[in-house]
Structure formats: structure tokens, C-alpha cells
Enzyme design. Structure first.
Site, PDB file in Angstrom:
ATOM      1  N   ASN A 246       0.804  -1.280   0.104  1.00 38.99           N
ATOM      2  CA  ASN A 246       0.015   0.161  -0.107  1.00 38.99           C
ATOM      3  C   ASN A 246       0.916   1.174  -0.102  1.00 38.99           C
ATOM      4  O   ASN A 246       0.486   2.292  -0.403  1.00 38.99           O
ATOM      5  CB  ASN A 246      -0.879  -0.076   1.266  1.00 38.99           C
ATOM      6  CG  ASN A 246      -1.953  -0.862   0.812  1.00 38.99           C
ATOM      7  OD1 ASN A 246      -2.214  -1.681  -0.164  1.00 38.99           O
ATOM      8  ND2 ASN A 246      -2.898  -1.477   1.948  1.00 38.99           N
TER       9      ASN A 246
ATOM     10  N   HIS B 225      -4.742   3.086  14.661  1.00 38.54           N
ATOM     11  CA  HIS B 225      -5.968   2.276  14.285  1.00 38.54           C
ATOM     12  C   HIS B 225      -5.311   0.833  14.149  1.00 38.54           C
ATOM     13  O   HIS B 225      -5.002   0.218  13.158  1.00 38.54           O
ATOM     14  CB  HIS B 225      -6.395   2.538  12.757  1.00 38.54           C
ATOM     15  CG  HIS B 225      -7.528   1.844  12.445  1.00 38.54           C
ATOM     16  ND1 HIS B 225      -8.680   1.537  13.232  1.00 38.54           N
ATOM     17  CD2 HIS B 225      -7.596   1.184  11.318  1.00 38.54           C
ATOM     18  CE1 HIS B 225      -9.479   0.687  12.283  1.00 38.54           C
ATOM     19  NE2 HIS B 225      -8.843   0.480  11.380  1.00 38.54           N
TER      20      HIS B 225
HETATM   21  P1  A3D Z   1     -10.990  -3.402  -2.137  1.00 37.33           P
HETATM   22  O1  A3D Z   1     -12.427  -3.808  -2.219  1.00 37.33           O
HETATM   23  O2  A3D Z   1      -9.825  -4.632  -2.537  1.00 37.33           O
HETATM   24  O3  A3D Z   1     -10.661  -2.091  -2.978  1.00 37.33           O
HETATM   25  C1  A3D Z   1      -9.552  -1.656  -3.245  1.00 37.33           C
HETATM   26  C2  A3D Z   1      -9.380  -1.032  -4.661  1.00 37.33           C
HETATM   27  O4  A3D Z   1      -8.041  -0.411  -4.855  1.00 37.33           O
HETATM   28  C3  A3D Z   1      -9.645  -2.272  -5.597  1.00 37.33           C
HETATM   29  O5  A3D Z   1     -10.525  -1.950  -6.638  1.00 37.33           O
HETATM   30  C4  A3D Z   1      -8.074  -1.811  -6.294  1.00 37.33           C
HETATM   31  O6  A3D Z   1      -8.300  -2.223  -7.911  1.00 37.33           O
HETATM   32  C5  A3D Z   1      -7.574  -0.582  -6.313  1.00 37.33           C
HETATM   33  N1  A3D Z   1      -6.372  -0.220  -6.356  1.00 37.33           N
HETATM   34  C6  A3D Z   1      -5.248  -1.006  -6.051  1.00 37.33           C
HETATM   35  N2  A3D Z   1      -4.240  -0.379  -6.304  1.00 37.33           N
HETATM   36  C7  A3D Z   1      -4.537   0.836  -6.748  1.00 37.33           C
HETATM   37  C8  A3D Z   1      -3.803   2.187  -7.455  1.00 37.33           C
HETATM   38  N3  A3D Z   1      -2.439   2.045  -7.585  1.00 37.33           N
HETATM   39  N4  A3D Z   1      -4.652   3.118  -7.829  1.00 37.33           N
HETATM   40  C9  A3D Z   1      -5.922   3.274  -7.510  1.00 37.33           C
HETATM   41  N5  A3D Z   1      -6.781   2.075  -7.331  1.00 37.33           N
HETATM   42  C10 A3D Z   1      -5.901   0.940  -6.765  1.00 37.33           C
HETATM   43  O7  A3D Z   1     -10.620  -2.753  -0.728  1.00 37.33           O
HETATM   44  P2  A3D Z   1     -11.707  -1.961   0.411  1.00 37.33           P
HETATM   45  O8  A3D Z   1     -12.350  -1.020  -0.356  1.00 37.33           O
HETATM   46  O9  A3D Z   1     -12.364  -3.158   1.232  1.00 37.33           O
HETATM   47  O10 A3D Z   1     -10.565  -1.495   1.394  1.00 37.33           O
HETATM   48  C11 A3D Z   1      -9.732  -0.412   0.860  1.00 37.33           C
HETATM   49  C12 A3D Z   1      -8.592  -0.088   2.004  1.00 37.33           C
HETATM   50  O11 A3D Z   1      -9.344   0.367   3.130  1.00 37.33           O
HETATM   51  C13 A3D Z   1      -7.736  -1.264   2.294  1.00 37.33           C
HETATM   52  O12 A3D Z   1      -6.323  -0.863   2.447  1.00 37.33           O
HETATM   53  C14 A3D Z   1      -8.312  -1.538   3.842  1.00 37.33           C
HETATM   54  O13 A3D Z   1      -7.331  -2.381   4.762  1.00 37.33           O
HETATM   55  C15 A3D Z   1      -8.718  -0.339   4.280  1.00 37.33           C
HETATM   56  N6  A3D Z   1      -9.537  -0.158   5.554  1.00 37.33           N
HETATM   57  C16 A3D Z   1      -9.400   0.717   6.497  1.00 37.33           C
HETATM   58  C17 A3D Z   1     -10.419   0.901   7.524  1.00 37.33           C
HETATM   59  C18 A3D Z   1      -9.964   1.730   8.567  1.00 37.33           C
HETATM   60  O14 A3D Z   1     -10.708   2.101   9.316  1.00 37.33           O
HETATM   61  C19 A3D Z   1      -8.859   2.536   8.330  1.00 37.33           C
HETATM   62  C20 A3D Z   1     -11.408  -0.099   7.494  1.00 37.33           C
HETATM   63  C21 A3D Z   1     -11.750  -1.011   6.367  1.00 37.33           C
HETATM   64  C22 A3D Z   1     -10.699  -1.101   5.275  1.00 37.33           C
END
Ligand code: A3D
Length: 320
Positions: A96, A176
Site C-alpha cells: 500500500n 488504528h
Molecule cells: P478493495 O475492495 O480491495 O478495494 C481496493 C481497490 O483499490 C481495488 O478496486 C483496487 O483495484 C484498487 N487499487 C489498487 N491499487 C490501486 C492504485 N494504485 N490506484 C488506484 N486504485 C488501486 O478494498 P476495500 O475497499 O475493502 O478496502 C480498501 C482499503 O481500506 C484497504 O487498505 C483496507 O485495509 C482499508 N480499510 C481501512 C479501514 C479503516 O478503518 C482505516 C477499514 C476498512 C478497510
């Protein structure tokens, strides 16, 4: 008045949910950016086709081109990978961090005046790196975690007390991670602090301790249930609350990962603390007092964030 422009970098589970909420709440037009071709376009079109049913007006554009972010008022970053069962948030750091570099450069080139909310994990280190890569002023970039962690604690407390979630406030500070700091003294039911509720016999200390522990492990609980990814409804709702406070100058007091410059004894790190979010972004960092025990808990959490920030510097010499 022209509609606001909300850019969502990452159109996965959280990004898609954010896009839907922006429409339902009529916060503005949406640009969905993702490297996965077709995904932001498909999600944008699907949500736009729900708008006639729900009765909202918002334009949706899916893109692989950072130039489409030009003029965005708010950017919410979820690009990267989420956890799978058995992984800690910290396991995501290497992958990331590279994503944050690309996203930061995109923001710097195309929407340097936006208010940016980072959600990508490990949160406190990623928002720190994103600030460095993007060059955004510290008042215009925050990390979303405390609103979510507090919402989880509020949910558990409301269930235990059999009262409305609306009457429960909770305060979760620090990084977090599994050593985040749910502060019971500053969490209340209709203004009555939790320790008083234990004294009044509404609950027991053991049950309260169990809810604090469940809050700390709240993200992992969802990961273990879903098995294929991490939470997205509550994380998206939490980031929308932060974006709305900025867009509508609500000046809400929300726990967020903010850039600290000496507050709480922390310098040049993003850590979860209460802040006021208004039209100027981070308008105030609220410094509460800690007991010895709370201070030790907070310092332990800050130490974990610091080790992740140091790891980022090791991987990306430009950050050192
Ligand atoms: P996910 O559904 O995998 O979505 C992530 C998206 O990012 C995917 O569609 C990928 O194609 C896209 N992606 C990857 N690399 C790139 C890039 N270089 N440029 C643009 N897009 C890209 O994941 P999600 O939506 O479930 O979670 C996203 C992030 O949030 C993850 O890192 C989780 O760990 C994080 N998260 C944080 C919390 C907090 O409370 C802080 C809670 C839940 C999830």
C-alpha cells in the site's frame, strides 16, 4: 450553486459504498478512479441507474486517468489491498505504500486544493506517507479510523444498555491497530460517563472491559466473518460523516488521524485525536487530559504507529 466534486480513489468495496452514499446524501458529483479497468465505470453506471429510483441528481464518471480528478473538492482514498483472515493491518504496508506514492502524485498534479481523507491501511502510516507524497498542507489531509472505531464501540454499548445508538457517544483515540485506545471516561450514555454507569449497576466492569476489547478487535471480527476482505459499510459511512462536516462547514468534533506537531507529545505523525472539521479542513486539534493509565495506553499506541512510520522510511528513502 454548482455541485461539489467528490473524487474516490479506489473503487472497491469501500469506494463503491462511498459512491452510493454520496449520491443518496446528494453531496455532489462523483469521479471514481481505479486501476482495474471497467470497475469504476461499471459501479458508476450502476449507481447512476439507481438515482431515478431513489430520486437524487449526481453525475458519475469512472476513470483510469488522474486528470479527471481536476478540481475535486474532496478526495477519499481507499486504493490498495485490504486484509484477509490471519493478516494484520501492518502486513499491508509494503504494497500500500507504493499505492500511496502513485495516489499522492496524482493528487499533487490534479487536485492540490482538495480536502483528502485516507482510509487505506495501515491507516496512520499511510496517511502520513500520503501527506508527504502529495505535499498537501497538514490541515487538508486526515485519516479515517476513530469515527469507525467509536461507532463500533457505540454499537456494542447501545446493545448492552438497550438504548438508542444516538444517545451513546464514544471516544476511541490513538493509532488504528489492536492497541487503539477506547477511553471509557470520555464515553457516555446521554452524557453519563461509562464508569458512572458501572457504579449505577447498569453494567459490570467485566462486561465493559469485554466491549473495549471487542472494539479493539472489531476490524478483525469482520475480516474473520467475511473471509474475503474487510469491513466496508461502516468505514464508508464514517468517511462520509467527515466529508460532510467539511463540505457543509458543520465543525463536527470527530476522532480522526491528524498531523500532530507537538500536541499530545507527538511530532510529525498522524495519530487519532479529536479534531474539529470545518470549511478550512482541520480547524482545531482538541487536547484532552489523560490519567496515568490512559497516557500509558496512548503512548503504547503511538509507539506502534512510530514503528510503522519508520518502516515506511526504510522502504521509501524519499520519506526519510
Ligand atoms: P478493495 O475492495 O480491495 O478495494 C481496493 C481497490 O483499490 C481495488 O478496486 C483496487 O483495484 C484498487 N487499487 C489498487 N491499487 C490501486 C492504485 N494504485 N490506484 C488506484 N486504485 C488501486 O478494498 P476495500 O475497499 O475493502 O478496502 C480498501 C482499503 O481500506 C484497504 O487498505 C483496507 O485495509 C482499508 N480499510 C481501512 C479501514 C479503516 O478503518 C482505516 C477499514 C476498512 C478497510
Amino acid at each position: 450553486m454548482a455541485r461539489k466534486k467528490i473524487a474516490l480513489i479506489g473503487a472497491g468495496q469501500i469506494g463503491g459504498t462511498l459512491a452510493h452514499l454520496v449520491g443518496l446524501k446528494e453531496l455532489g458529483d462523483v469521479v471514481l478512479f481505479d486501476i482495474a479497468e471497467g470497475v469504476p465505470q461499471g459501479k458508476g453506471l450502476d449507481i447512476a441507474e439507481s438515482a431515478p429510483v431513489d430520486g437524487f441528481d449526481a453525475a458519475y464518471k469512472g476513470t483510469q486517468d488522474y486528470a479527471d480528478l481536476a478540481g475535486a473538492d474532496v478526495v477519499i482514498v481507499t486504493a490498495g489491498v485490504p486484509r484477509k483472515p490471519g493478516m494484520s493491518r501492518d502486513d499491508l504496508l509494503g504494497i500500500n505504500l507504493k499505492v500511496m506514492r502513485a495516489v499522492g502524485e496524482g493528487i499533487k498534479a490534479h487536485c492540490p486544493n482538495a480536502f483528502v481523507i485516507c482510509i487505506t491501511n495501515p491507516l496512520d502510516a499511510m496517511v502520513w506517507a500520503l501527506q508527504k507524497f502529495s505535499g498537501l498542507p497538514a490541515n487538508k489531509i486526515v485519516g479515517m479510523a476513530g469515527v469507525l472505531d467509536s461507532a463500533r464501540f457505540r454499537h456494542f454499548l447501545a446493545e448492552e444498555f438497550g438504548v438508542s445508538v444516538e444517545d451513546v457517544t464514544a471516544f476511541v483515540l490513538g493509532g488504528h491497530g489492536d492497541d487503539m485506545c477506547p477511553l471509557v471516561r470520555y464515553s457516555t450514555v446521554a452524557g453519563i460517563p461509562l464508569p458512572d454507569l458501572v457504579a449505577m449497576g447498569w453494567t459490570t466492569q467485566e462486561k465493559l472491559d469485554a466491549m473495549v476489547e471487542r472494539t479493539r478487535k472489531g476490524g478483525g471480527e469482520i475480516v474473520n466473518l467475511l473471509k474475503t476482505g474487510s469491513a466496508y459499510y461502516a468505514p464508508a459511512a464514517s468517511a462520509i460523516a467527515m466529508a460532510e462536516s467539511y463540505l457543509k462547514d458543520k465543525r463536527r468534533v470527530l476522532p480522526c488521524a491528524a498531523h500532530l506537531t507537538g500536541q499530545y507529545g507527538v511530532s510529525d505523525m498522524f495519530v487519532g485525536v479529536p479534531i474539529v472539521i470545518g470549511a478550512n479542513g482541520v480547524e482545531k486539534i482538541v487536547e484532552v487530559s489523560f490519567t496515568q493509565e490512559e497516557k500509558a495506553m496512548f503512548e503504547k499506541s503511538v509507539a506502534s504507529v512510530k514503528s510503522l512510520v519508520e518502516a515506511c522510511k526504510g522502504i521509501e528513502p524519499a520519506l526519510a
